[in-house]
Design an enzyme around this catalytic site. Structure first.
Site, PDB file in Angstrom:
ATOM      1  N   ASP A   1       0.802  -1.234   0.000  1.00 28.02           N
ATOM      2  CA  ASP A   1       0.000   0.000   0.000  1.00 28.02           C
ATOM      3  C   ASP A   1       0.833   1.281   0.000  1.00 28.02           C
ATOM      4  OD1 ASP A   1      -1.902  -1.870   0.446  1.00 28.02           O
ATOM      5  OD2 ASP A   1      -2.407  -1.239   2.477  1.00 28.02           O
TER       6      ASP A   1
ATOM      7  N   HIS B   1       9.932 -19.079  -1.439  1.00 23.50           N
ATOM      8  CA  HIS B   1      10.465 -19.998  -0.421  1.00 23.50           C
ATOM      9  C   HIS B   1      10.258 -21.399  -0.982  1.00 23.50           C
ATOM     10  CE1 HIS B   1      11.157 -22.210   3.250  1.00 23.50           C
ATOM     11  NE2 HIS B   1      11.532 -21.089   3.859  1.00 23.50           N
TER      12      HIS B   1
ATOM     13  N   THR C   1       9.921 -24.426   7.709  1.00 21.11           N
ATOM     14  CA  THR C   1      11.185 -23.704   7.895  1.00 21.11           C
ATOM     15  C   THR C   1      12.388 -24.443   7.314  1.00 21.11           C
ATOM     16  OG1 THR C   1      12.672 -22.698   9.490  1.00 21.11           O
ATOM     17  CG2 THR C   1      11.475 -24.623  10.263  1.00 21.11           C
ATOM     18  N   GLU C   2      13.277 -23.605   6.771  1.00 19.99           N
ATOM     19  CA  GLU C   2      14.561 -24.084   6.254  1.00 19.99           C
ATOM     20  C   GLU C   2      15.382 -24.736   7.375  1.00 19.99           C
ATOM     21  OE1 GLU C   2      15.814 -20.837   3.687  1.00 19.99           O
ATOM     22  OE2 GLU C   2      17.848 -21.243   4.331  1.00 19.99           O
TER      23      GLU C   2
ATOM     24  N   ARG D   1      15.896 -28.428   7.286  1.00 19.06           N
ATOM     25  CA  ARG D   1      16.975 -28.913   6.419  1.00 19.06           C
ATOM     26  C   ARG D   1      18.325 -28.604   7.066  1.00 19.06           C
ATOM     27  NH1 ARG D   1      15.912 -25.553   1.705  1.00 19.06           N
ATOM     28  NH2 ARG D   1      14.086 -24.704   2.746  1.00 19.06           N
TER      29      ARG D   1
ATOM     30  N   ARG E   1      17.704 -20.016  -1.576  1.00 17.79           N
ATOM     31  CA  ARG E   1      16.308 -20.330  -1.917  1.00 17.79           C
ATOM     32  C   ARG E   1      16.027 -20.305  -3.411  1.00 17.79           C
ATOM     33  NH1 ARG E   1      13.731 -16.971   3.121  1.00 17.79           N
ATOM     34  NH2 ARG E   1      14.373 -18.555   4.611  1.00 17.79           N
TER      35      ARG E   1
ATOM     36  N   HIS F   1       7.485 -15.528  -1.246  1.00 15.70           N
ATOM     37  CA  HIS F   1       7.807 -15.392   0.182  1.00 15.70           C
ATOM     38  C   HIS F   1       8.225 -13.971   0.557  1.00 15.70           C
ATOM     39  CE1 HIS F   1       8.963 -16.672   4.134  1.00 15.70           C
ATOM     40  NE2 HIS F   1      10.253 -16.447   3.948  1.00 15.70           N
ATOM     41  N   HIS F   2       9.206 -13.421  -0.169  1.00 12.28           N
ATOM     42  CA  HIS F   2       9.744 -12.108   0.241  1.00 12.28           C
ATOM     43  C   HIS F   2       9.918 -11.235  -0.993  1.00 12.28           C
ATOM     44  CE1 HIS F   2      11.986  -9.796   3.384  1.00 12.28           C
ATOM     45  NE2 HIS F   2      12.430  -9.179   2.298  1.00 12.28           N
TER      46      HIS F   2
ATOM     47  N   ARG G   1      17.212 -13.135  -0.764  1.00 18.17           N
ATOM     48  CA  ARG G   1      17.462 -12.930   0.668  1.00 18.17           C
ATOM     49  C   ARG G   1      17.847 -14.240   1.330  1.00 18.17           C
ATOM     50  NH1 ARG G   1      14.720 -13.875   5.022  1.00 18.17           N
ATOM     51  NH2 ARG G   1      12.633 -14.064   4.118  1.00 18.17           N
TER      52      ARG G   1
ATOM     53  N   GLY H   1      16.756 -15.870   7.595  1.00 11.63           N
ATOM     54  CA  GLY H   1      17.271 -15.315   8.848  1.00 11.63           C
ATOM     55  C   GLY H   1      17.665 -13.856   8.717  1.00 11.63           C
TER      56      GLY H   1
ATOM     57  N   ALA I   1      15.671 -11.567   7.228  1.00 18.03           N
ATOM     58  CA  ALA I   1      14.497 -10.680   7.281  1.00 18.03           C
ATOM     59  C   ALA I   1      14.294 -10.178   8.702  1.00 18.03           C
ATOM     60  CB  ALA I   1      13.249 -11.416   6.809  1.00 18.03           C
TER      61      ALA I   1
HETATM   62  O1  MEZ Z   1      14.047 -15.636   6.904  1.00 16.25           O
HETATM   63  C1  MEZ Z   1      13.181 -16.456   6.567  1.00 16.25           C
HETATM   64  O2  MEZ Z   1      12.399 -16.264   5.629  1.00 16.25           O
HETATM   65  C2  MEZ Z   1      13.119 -17.750   7.271  1.00 16.25           C
HETATM   66  C3  MEZ Z   1      14.015 -17.860   8.413  1.00 16.25           C
HETATM   67  C4  MEZ Z   1      12.319 -18.700   6.838  1.00 16.25           C
HETATM   68  C5  MEZ Z   1      12.394 -20.098   7.283  1.00 16.25           C
HETATM   69  O3  MEZ Z   1      12.641 -20.951   6.442  1.00 16.25           O
HETATM   70  O4  MEZ Z   1      12.225 -20.359   8.461  1.00 16.25           O
END
Ligand code: MEZ
Length: 577
Positions: free
Chosen positions: A347, A368, A380-381, A384, A405, A509-510, A549, A552, A554
């Protein structure tokens, strides 16, 4: 006769009206069944509330699209407590299901309000003034609010949604920081230089190096700030993540999700410091005086009003939940799902056009790689990082699972099904508390043997068994002979049942592009000058993460630049006095 009728009607009225005190609202309840709505994670949540004899006697959910598991628990818990207590006053949001809980509470309140005799006393707002207006109560907004209010500024935070935290509610992995006391305590060797290089390499060197240096330089300090009594966060567990050379992602003990931990702490801290946080108050314009920002125009249920502010911090988040904008900048992402909450719609961008604000790298949008197929639920990554592998339906690994990613997403999209399976065992599950949330949501396919998991997921069983055998050999040798995975993420073999699988696919994701800022979080215009009194932090900004990115970064970004934006705004307010 006439009087008898009057009296019987009157006594019915007396019976069917009662007074119910709901938080700051006072209701006289009228008998009947009333519906109410609230905005949940995936759409509108609709409830009905039945009042009999002036009391709540039943409540039901009529419509909702929230996900199963934790959301289901939240629904049952909240509805039961509501029926028991007759109001929402003492009902807490259910951890891990903040948005669903808030939607339900809003819907129940709305239904109760319809049964009222008098209007509930709603907060009403009128034109006002403050030192710093913050647009958005996500991670960056809450951090900025806490910092600014703790230094004595009069702060008003305007949030369009019915909950605080934005996307930060869903952040799971943690916060990156190098050369920290926690790393030292755990014997992890890392340096600012390696963190800088990893971030630049991950971003394909499109990152603004000054912003990355700032991120890296401030990272150890922000961990201490978050752990200080002002916030009180637990960041004592340090793990391995994609694109990182060393273990540097900081998270709560046992590897629980950081968002569910940090957002309530920041919210509490901001309120304790005196920030005025207004939910369901949407900023519709940034107003100007002599060409400079001087406040915001706000819309809410009761109308519109103006907040005049000496400085403004934009913390509205990214635009990952705005598919039109995503596809406008990245046509290849047509049809992709998103991990983002509904409010992440970008916005702020039209509001800053009049100040000639520069937008950078808008086309840099990250997917992601591991999002549960067909949902928006990110796995979450960290799983892995703690040892899980990825296999395709043929039962084979196809990528270094802790690559960045962009690389992992691209590799999954090359699989015939455009999806893959995360495979792990009981030991890996036990190493990361975040997995328990996935289990509660019913996301795990479980088997006592790998063969059982393969049968349930239709992965080639023979190939899967062979793949795991080979992988376990690599773990033993501390060397991934197939894909060169970092040995720090191969500390656990996949050998102890039960075994688990989750089918995943990449999702938006970002959004890494956004407002150009400098290291003081000042918003920069197209002529390269800072716009007086305008600051920005978090996902609404661009340039820190370049083309990709790192996981961790963000949380590090929003905490570090949220705090910097507050400090710079305070400096600006003082200098303008
Ligand atoms: O920073 C991220 O997007 C993050 C840590 C995501 C994740 O896989 O947990």
């Amino acid at each position: 006769m006439k009087y008898t009728k009057f009296f019987s009607a009157f006594s019915v009225l007396l019976i069917s009206f009662a007074v119910c005190s709901c938080g700051s609202k006072t209701y006289s309840l009228k008998d009947g069944t009333f519906s109410g709505e609230g905005e949940g994670r995936n759409g509108t949540v609709e409830v009905s509330v039945t009042i009999t004899g002036g009391k709540v006697t039943n409540a039901e959910i009529l419509n909702e699209k929230e996900t199963d598991g934790i959301a289901d628990n939240a629904k049952i818990q909240i509805i039961n407590q509501f029926i028991e207590e007759g109001n929402t006053k003492n009902i807490d949001v259910v951890s891990g299901a903040t948005i669903t809980s808030n939607a339900l509470l809003d819907a129940l309140d709305a239904a109760l309000a319809k049964s009222k005799n008098e209007n509930p006393i709603e907060t009403s707002y009128s034109d006002t003034e403050c030192d710093i207006a913050i647009i958005g109560a996500g991670g960056a907004g809450l951090t900025a609010a806490t910092e600014a209010a703790s230094k004595g500024a009069k702060v008003i935070v305007l949030e369009k949604m019915n909950f605080v935290g934005g996307n930060s509610n869903f952040s799971t992995g943690g916060i990156n920081a190098a050369y920290t006391k926690e790393q030292e305590r755990l014997g992890i060797k890392d340096s600012k230089e390696v963190f800088f290089n990893d971030t630049m390499k991950g971003g394909k060197f499109l990152n603004d190096p000054d912003l990355v240096h700032k991120l890296v330089d401030e990272s150890a300090g922000i961990i201490e700030w978050l752990q200080s009594p002002l916030i009180g966060a637990d960041l004592s567990d340090v793990g391995m993540f994609g694109g990182a050379t060393n273990k540097r992602i900081h998270r709560p003990k046992g590897g629980s999700a950081i968002g569910a931990h940090l957002v309530p702490l920041l919210h509490k801290a901001a309120l304790a410091q005196g920030a005025d946080i207004r939910l369901k108050n949407k900023v519709i314009d940034i107003i100007e005086e002599n060409g400079n920002p001087c406040g915001v125009r706000v819309s809410y249920a009761g109308g519109e009003y103006t907040v005049r502010a000496k400085a403004i911090i934009i913390a509205t988040g990214g635009f990952g939940a705005n598919p039109n904008l995503v596809v406008f900048y990245q046509a290849a992402l047509e049809g992709f799902g998103t991990t983002n909450q509904r409010g992440a719609t970008g916005d702020a961008f039209p509001m800053v056009e009049k100040f000639n604000a520069e937008l950078v790298q808008m086309e840099q949008i990250q997917t992601h790689p591991t999002v549960v197929k067909g949902t928006g639920i990110m796995i979450t990554e960290a799983i892995r990082g703690n040892g899980a592998i990825l296999v395709n339906k043929a039962g084979r690994r196809f990528v270094n699972e802790i690559e960045t990613r962009d690389i992992v997403s691209a590799a999954i999209l090359k699989c015939p099904e455009k999806s893959a399976f995360i495979i792990f065992d009981q030991k890996i599950r036990e190493s990361l508390k975040a997995v328990e949330d996935y289990a509660k949501q019913g996301l795990l396919t479980e088997g006592n043997t790998l063969r059982e998991v393969a049968e349930k997921t239709q992965i080639d069983a023979v190939a899967l068994e062979y793949t795991i055998q080979e992988y376990n050999r690599f773990v033993e040798q501390k060397k991934d002979g197939d894909f060169g995975r970092n040995p720090s993420s191969m500390e656990r073999p996949i050998s102890q049942g039960p075994f688990y699988a989750i089918e995943v696919e990449p999702a938006v994701h970002h959004t890494m592009g956004g407002l150009k800022i400098n290291t003081k979080a000042e918003v920069i215009n197209k002529s390269g000058q800072s716009i007086p009194g305008l600051f920005a932090a978090g996902e609404v900004t661009g340039g820190i993460h370049g083309a990709n990115r790192l996981g961790g970064n963000a949380v590090a970004d929003y905490c570090i630049f949220g705090k910097i934006a507050a400090d710079s705004a305070i400096e600006y307010v003082k200098s303008a006095q």
